[in-house]
Design an enzyme around this catalytic site. Structure first.
Site, mmCIF file in Angstrom:
data_model
loop_
_atom_site.group_PDB
_atom_site.id
_atom_site.type_symbol
_atom_site.label_atom_id
_atom_site.label_comp_id
_atom_site.label_asym_id
_atom_site.label_seq_id
_atom_site.Cartn_x
_atom_site.Cartn_y
_atom_site.Cartn_z
ATOM 1 N N TRP A 91 -3.338 5.489 -10.718
ATOM 2 C CA TRP A 91 -2.526 6.191 -9.733
ATOM 3 C C TRP A 91 -3.367 7.168 -8.928
ATOM 4 O O TRP A 91 -4.575 7.258 -9.095
ATOM 5 C CB TRP A 91 -1.338 6.874 -10.439
ATOM 6 C CG TRP A 91 -0.304 5.867 -10.892
ATOM 7 C CD1 TRP A 91 -0.338 4.506 -10.716
ATOM 8 C CD2 TRP A 91 0.896 6.152 -11.613
ATOM 9 N NE1 TRP A 91 0.784 3.928 -11.283
ATOM 10 C CE2 TRP A 91 1.557 4.908 -11.826
ATOM 11 C CE3 TRP A 91 1.489 7.318 -12.089
ATOM 12 C CZ2 TRP A 91 2.781 4.825 -12.503
ATOM 13 C CZ3 TRP A 91 2.705 7.241 -12.761
ATOM 14 C CH2 TRP A 91 3.340 5.999 -12.960
ATOM 15 N N SER A 92 -2.668 7.960 -8.092
ATOM 16 C CA SER A 92 -3.360 8.724 -7.051
ATOM 17 C C SER A 92 -4.348 9.753 -7.567
ATOM 18 O O SER A 92 -4.239 10.255 -8.686
ATOM 19 C CB SER A 92 -2.330 9.418 -6.169
ATOM 20 O OG SER A 92 -1.738 8.457 -5.342
ATOM 21 N N MET A 148 0.860 -1.195 0.000
ATOM 22 C CA MET A 148 0.000 0.000 0.000
ATOM 23 C C MET A 148 0.890 1.236 0.000
ATOM 24 O O MET A 148 1.877 1.288 0.730
ATOM 25 C CB MET A 148 -0.884 0.011 1.241
ATOM 26 C CG MET A 148 -1.676 1.307 1.436
ATOM 27 S SD MET A 148 -2.887 1.238 2.779
ATOM 28 C CE MET A 148 -1.816 1.202 4.199
ATOM 29 N N ASN A 149 0.522 2.258 -0.820
ATOM 30 C CA ASN A 149 1.182 3.559 -0.656
ATOM 31 C C ASN A 149 0.159 4.674 -0.484
ATOM 32 O O ASN A 149 -0.619 4.603 0.482
ATOM 33 C CB ASN A 149 2.302 3.806 -1.671
ATOM 34 C CG ASN A 149 1.964 3.691 -3.125
ATOM 35 O OD1 ASN A 149 1.524 2.650 -3.591
ATOM 36 N ND2 ASN A 149 2.168 4.749 -3.864
ATOM 37 N N ASP A 150 0.142 5.683 -1.329
ATOM 38 C CA ASP A 150 -0.617 6.910 -1.044
ATOM 39 C C ASP A 150 -2.083 6.690 -0.643
ATOM 40 O O ASP A 150 -2.782 5.909 -1.286
ATOM 41 C CB ASP A 150 -0.681 7.811 -2.295
ATOM 42 C CG ASP A 150 0.647 8.010 -2.976
ATOM 43 O OD1 ASP A 150 1.654 7.491 -2.510
ATOM 44 O OD2 ASP A 150 0.649 8.701 -4.017
ATOM 45 N N ARG A 204 0.528 14.298 -12.671
ATOM 46 C CA ARG A 204 -0.296 13.366 -11.899
ATOM 47 C C ARG A 204 -0.864 13.931 -10.595
ATOM 48 O O ARG A 204 -0.474 14.989 -10.142
ATOM 49 C CB ARG A 204 0.502 12.096 -11.580
ATOM 50 C CG ARG A 204 1.837 12.319 -10.907
ATOM 51 C CD ARG A 204 2.574 10.961 -10.812
ATOM 52 N NE ARG A 204 3.890 11.099 -10.243
ATOM 53 C CZ ARG A 204 5.022 11.279 -10.937
ATOM 54 N NH1 ARG A 204 4.983 11.338 -12.262
ATOM 55 N NH2 ARG A 204 6.184 11.409 -10.331
ATOM 56 N N ASP A 205 -1.797 13.143 -10.048
ATOM 57 C CA ASP A 205 -2.356 13.332 -8.701
ATOM 58 C C ASP A 205 -3.285 14.534 -8.570
ATOM 59 O O ASP A 205 -3.008 15.479 -7.818
ATOM 60 C CB ASP A 205 -1.230 13.436 -7.651
ATOM 61 C CG ASP A 205 -0.200 12.324 -7.788
ATOM 62 O OD1 ASP A 205 -0.550 11.264 -8.349
ATOM 63 O OD2 ASP A 205 0.961 12.521 -7.361
ATOM 64 N N GLN A 244 -3.436 3.523 -2.867
ATOM 65 C CA GLN A 244 -2.642 2.882 -3.910
ATOM 66 C C GLN A 244 -2.281 1.492 -3.413
ATOM 67 O O GLN A 244 -1.684 1.340 -2.338
ATOM 68 C CB GLN A 244 -1.376 3.713 -4.166
ATOM 69 C CG GLN A 244 -1.672 5.091 -4.720
ATOM 70 C CD GLN A 244 -2.059 5.045 -6.189
ATOM 71 O OE1 GLN A 244 -1.220 4.921 -7.055
ATOM 72 N NE2 GLN A 244 -3.359 5.128 -6.471
ATOM 73 N N GLU A 299 4.403 15.942 -6.484
ATOM 74 C CA GLU A 299 3.335 14.954 -6.483
ATOM 75 C C GLU A 299 2.252 15.400 -5.496
ATOM 76 O O GLU A 299 2.488 16.229 -4.617
ATOM 77 C CB GLU A 299 3.876 13.583 -6.059
ATOM 78 C CG GLU A 299 4.923 13.037 -7.027
ATOM 79 C CD GLU A 299 5.233 11.566 -6.755
ATOM 80 O OE1 GLU A 299 4.875 10.727 -7.591
ATOM 81 O OE2 GLU A 299 5.820 11.264 -5.702
#
Ligand code: NAG
Ligand code: NAG
Ligand code: NAG
Ligand code: NAG
Ligand code: NAG
Ligand code: NAG
Ligand code: NAG
Ligand code: NAG
Length: 587
Positions: free
Chosen positions: A119-120, A58-60, A185-186, A76, A240
């Protein structure tokens, strides 16, 4: 992913509604997918009350929100392993931000524009209480585009199924818009301007300049790039996960994301940027000029050294994101706390990454910084009988064992009073030099300290993590005035006998006058994470640690005073913490 009817979802929901607040009595199914075979081995580093899925990477945090009284957080997630890859949107839901139900993936890479990862991104609640997710699709050659997904069924409070817009990708890098296709991104949560247009930011870079690109839309589908970014700054590389939100002056209440500066209420704005090169989150406080659509920070990234720009957390805390909780009128911050161990270790453990305890965040009364505090709901996990000390003198060299607390899983609040500060000439003599780097000051001689807590300590102290304060007296050469400076530190150099782990130490200035204020520290200890809040949330440091001796019942907690003078411990309260529930819902 195979999903059956949402009728069962509704049944489960009624079940939850009929039960007491915050408690899930849902039948847990076995892990979705096949867990790694190593998963059953002894797992001393899994957390008890920090959110983590049952397994894998797991990330963001993504798209946190509250919808029909339920909190949602996406993240994520690699549904196939404990290393980065196959990034999809994991999805969890909670009534209290403490106990969680794991839902099926909300988004996984299926379309050409997100085939290399969903993605995020962020959630926005559109008119008529309709949630919408904007996220970055990673397409061929890492071509990054911004995309929209909406709930299939708005009557489903779990929001299990998400449908992509047929008009995706909504925003793509082209030769006309000059957007760097691999640095785009994001998207943020959207806010509304006076003109009724939605606005979002997307992180980007051009050469070494970080960009918070601004886009506007009438219908949330057709987006037009503004002429200028909302904010940009040289020499900091890719930004980011931007986050942009209002805060009230002199109030702990949160402001809804579309609250604009106006005559009737005093708001300031915060822009947070996640610096990809450093894996660190920085924030700026300033004014949002709505007519020009520009953010003007009081002290920008342009005019200062990075080391003097504020951070939510001076330890491991990245890709954070806030949302406005209209149920409790507060703004809540989520952040990813990554591992400090090597990939081989965490892939063997079968999981990687946790989320920090959600934090309420507001503007300090000085207006110069934010204050953060763990959401009040986490206190429900405190044992009913804390261990308490009142008013204790700590001699130089004192080391006191704190008994009757499960030291590997605890919440500790302690405060100190440095007595007769003005008279300690001996201590101040040594502390005359220029001090700009708090991390270095943590290890320097002179001043008063260190004093604080030793957590996750083994019996003979071969392993321990120290969280402490030091007080210095600084002389200003231009007018010869002096002032006290407090640094807060988290030292991981002795956290683990396993030297392969990242054992770096962290330091932060704590903007407090120790002549007139107690020095307070709250530390949430959870097996492999030590999350500390100094000065009631004015400085925060999160560390990941992997003791080999000080695990479970072998972990101990101490208070120490390594200053050369006496110190008063005004109070210490230590609670053992219960385990939060994290269960998969069988849908
Ligand atoms: C990125 O993908 C979009 C559509 O998915 C396309 O319109 C655009 O030209 C691509 N950009 C680059 C630089 O490949
Ligand atoms: C939408 O969700 C509600 C509540 O879960 C459910 O009763 C209804 O059948 C769902 N509608 C569809 C079309 O799935
Ligand atoms: C575009 O982004 C890449 C990183 O993905 C970076 O290496 C490159 O320098 C950027 N190009 C420009 C012109 O900024
Ligand atoms: C916003 O910028 C414009 C143009 O520079 C300026 O005239 C105006 O006073 C600014 N508004 C605020 C609220 O600062
Ligand atoms: C908050 O209120 C105090 C007391 O009235 C005042 O001194 C301070 O400047 C205010 N904070 C801000 C950011 O205006
Ligand atoms: C030092 O003193 C000068 C003159 O009073 C002042 O302008 C400056 O802000 C002070 N510096 C610090 C770091 O307090
Ligand atoms: C500061 O102190 C030094 C040494 O005591 C002295 O030489 C200098 O004039 C003083 N500066 C000011 C601004 O008072
Ligand atoms: C406190 O002092 C003792 C004796 O000098 C030393 O062994 C120990 O490492 C110090 N502890 C901390 C946390 O600084």
């Amino acid at each position: 992913m195979a999903l059956s009817s949402s009728v069962r979802v509704w049944n489960v929901f009624s079940l939850i509604l009929s039960l007491s607040y915050g408690v899930f009595h849902i039948e847990a199914n076995s892990h979705r997918g096949t867990p790694p075979s190593v998963f059953s081995i002894n797992q001393p580093y899994r957390t008890a009350f920090h959110f983590q899925p049952h397994h894998y990477w797991m990330n963001d945090p993504n798209g946190p929100m509250i919808y029909k009284g339920l909190y949602h957080v996406f993240y994520q997630y690699n549904p196939k392993g404990a290393t980065f890859g196959n990034i999809a949107w994991g999805h969890s839901m909670s009534r209290d931000l403490v106990n969680w139900a794991l839902l099926p993936l909300a988004l996984s890479p299926t379309k050409s524009y997100d085939i290399n990862g969903c993605w995020s991104g962020s959630a926005t609640i559109l008119h008529g209480n309709k949630p919408a997710l904007l996220y970055t699709g990673a397409g061929p050659n890492q071509n990054q585009t911004q995309n929209l997904a909406l709930p299939l069924n708005l009557s489903d409070p779990f929001l299990v199924h998400w449908v992509r817009s047929p008009l995706n990708p909504l925003i793509a890098p082209t030769s006309e818009n000059h957007i760097n296709a691999t640095s785009f991104r994001d998207p943020t949560t959207a806010w509304l301007g006076h003109d009724g247009l939605w606005r979002i930011l997307v992180g980007s870079q051009r050469r070494d300049t970080g960009l918070a690109l601004l886009f506007k839309s009438k219908d949330f589908v057709h987006w037009v790039k503004a002429k200028h970014p909302l904010y940009s700054a040289k020499h900091c590389g890719m930004w980011e996960c931007p986050d942009f939100f209002p805060v009230f002056i002199n109030s702990t209440f949160g402001a809804e994301t579309s609250t604009l500066p106006g005559k009737d209420f005093n708001v300031r704005h915060v822009l947070k940027l996640s610096l990809n090169d450093l894996i660190q989150d920085y924030y700026l406080i300033g004014s949002y000029n709505v007519t020009r659509d520009r953010f003007i920070p009081d002290m920008g990234l342009k005019d200062t050294e990075l080391s003097s720009v504020m951070r939510y957390d001076y330890g491991k805390f990245y890709a954070s994101k806030t949302f406005y909780d209209d149920a409790k009128k507060r703004r809540i911050l989520w952040g990813w706390v990554k591992e400090s161990s090597v990939q081989k270790e965490y892939s063997q453990r079968g999981w990687s990454g946790i989320q920090g305890i959600p934090r309420s965040v507001w503007l300090d009364e000085s207006g110069k910084q934010l204050v953060q505090w763990p959401i009040e709901e986490i206190e429900k996990l405190r044992s009913s009988k804390p261990f308490i000390w009142h008013s204790k003198q700590l001699q130089p060299g004192a080391l006191l064992h704190v008994p009757r607390v499960t030291a590997a899983q605890a919440d500790v609040e302690v405060s100190f009073e440095v007595q007769d500060l003005a008279e300690k000439e001996e201590e101040w003599k040594q502390s005359g030099r220029k001090m700009t780097d708090p991390q270095r000051m943590c290890g320097e001689k002179g001043g008063i300290g260190p004093f604080g807590l030793l957590v996750l300590a083994s019996k003979g102290l071969r392993e321990h993590t120290s969280v402490f304060f030091r007080v210095f007296k600084l002389k200003n050469d231009s007018d010869n005035s002096t002032k006290f400076v407090v640094v807060m530190c988290s030292d991981q150099s002795r956290s683990s006998l396993d030297r392969k782990n990242d054992l770096s130490s962290y330091g932060a200035f704590l903007d407090l006058d120790p002549l007139h204020h107690k020095l307070s520290l709250r530390t949430l200890i959870d097996h492999s994470v030590v999350e500390s809040f100094g000065g009631q949330g004015k400085a925060c440091i999160t560390a990941r640690v992997y003791p080999t001796l000080a695990i479970n019942d072998e972990a101990h907690l101490f208070v120490f005073n390594n200053a050369t003078s006496n110190l008063k411990l005004t109070t210490l309260t230590a609670w053992s913490m219960k385990k939060a529930r994290v269960k998969s819902i069988n849908i």
